[in-house]
Enzyme design. Sequence first.
Site, mmCIF file in Angstrom:
data_model
loop_
_atom_site.group_PDB
_atom_site.id
_atom_site.type_symbol
_atom_site.label_atom_id
_atom_site.label_comp_id
_atom_site.label_asym_id
_atom_site.label_seq_id
_atom_site.Cartn_x
_atom_site.Cartn_y
_atom_site.Cartn_z
ATOM 1 N N ASP A 14 36.326 36.366 35.738
ATOM 2 C CA ASP A 14 37.443 36.143 34.818
ATOM 3 C C ASP A 14 38.656 36.818 35.458
ATOM 4 O O ASP A 14 38.852 38.017 35.308
ATOM 5 C CB ASP A 14 37.133 36.745 33.450
ATOM 6 C CG ASP A 14 38.259 36.525 32.450
ATOM 7 O OD1 ASP A 14 38.930 35.478 32.534
ATOM 8 O OD2 ASP A 14 38.470 37.404 31.596
ATOM 9 N N GLU A 29 37.043 30.857 36.110
ATOM 10 C CA GLU A 29 37.796 30.108 35.106
ATOM 11 C C GLU A 29 39.026 29.466 35.732
ATOM 12 O O GLU A 29 39.708 30.074 36.555
ATOM 13 C CB GLU A 29 38.215 31.030 33.958
ATOM 14 C CG GLU A 29 38.849 30.290 32.803
ATOM 15 C CD GLU A 29 39.126 31.181 31.604
ATOM 16 O OE1 GLU A 29 39.539 30.622 30.582
ATOM 17 O OE2 GLU A 29 38.936 32.401 31.687
ATOM 18 N N ASP A 53 36.668 41.613 29.184
ATOM 19 C CA ASP A 53 36.794 40.797 30.399
ATOM 20 C C ASP A 53 35.441 40.572 31.070
ATOM 21 O O ASP A 53 35.198 39.513 31.644
ATOM 22 C CB ASP A 53 37.779 41.449 31.369
ATOM 23 C CG ASP A 53 39.186 41.494 30.793
ATOM 24 O OD1 ASP A 53 39.805 40.424 30.670
ATOM 25 O OD2 ASP A 53 39.655 42.589 30.445
#
Length: 174
Positions: free
Chosen positions: A8, A68, A140
């Site tokens: 992430d 992502e 996160d």
Amino acid sequence: MTIILGIDPGSRVTGYGLIKESDRKIAYIDSGCIRTSNDVELSHKLLQIYDGICELMDHYSPTEVAIEQIFMHNNPNSALKLGHARGVAMVAAASHRAKICEYSAREIKQSVVGYGAAEKDQVSHMVVELLQLNRAPQKDAADALAIAICHSHMRNGLSKLIGSRGTKRRRMRL
């Protein structure tokens, strides 16, 4: 057994999550955050992210990395910084010859929760359930684990299930 690293990306905090997959079952390995220094220029923050991902690649040897995709921010400057962080994370993984796959936030939520517009706390809850964790990881890190779980689900998707059953093509009668 396949080791998957979920990332992430962020210019301040980059979450990571490692899972292993064996016989279509997933298990938790590690998760955490790469935090960059506040008092350094962007180029040095990017180097910290690169070094952190390389350290994970060296230590755990994941063969597949999921990250992502960028979504549009209201602030173009934030989107650019996110793009830089994402880019160096991808280069770090690629330099270790890992296969890299990208997923949208909606795909990740759909895969993990079953609803593409799920809230962050719903995603975190499902990460805890799916990986049988005692407590939720940092925000996160939980997102990164969700990305890794999404990749595991996608790589074992419907097309692979159909192919593994040895289905025969039948001629349709008119």
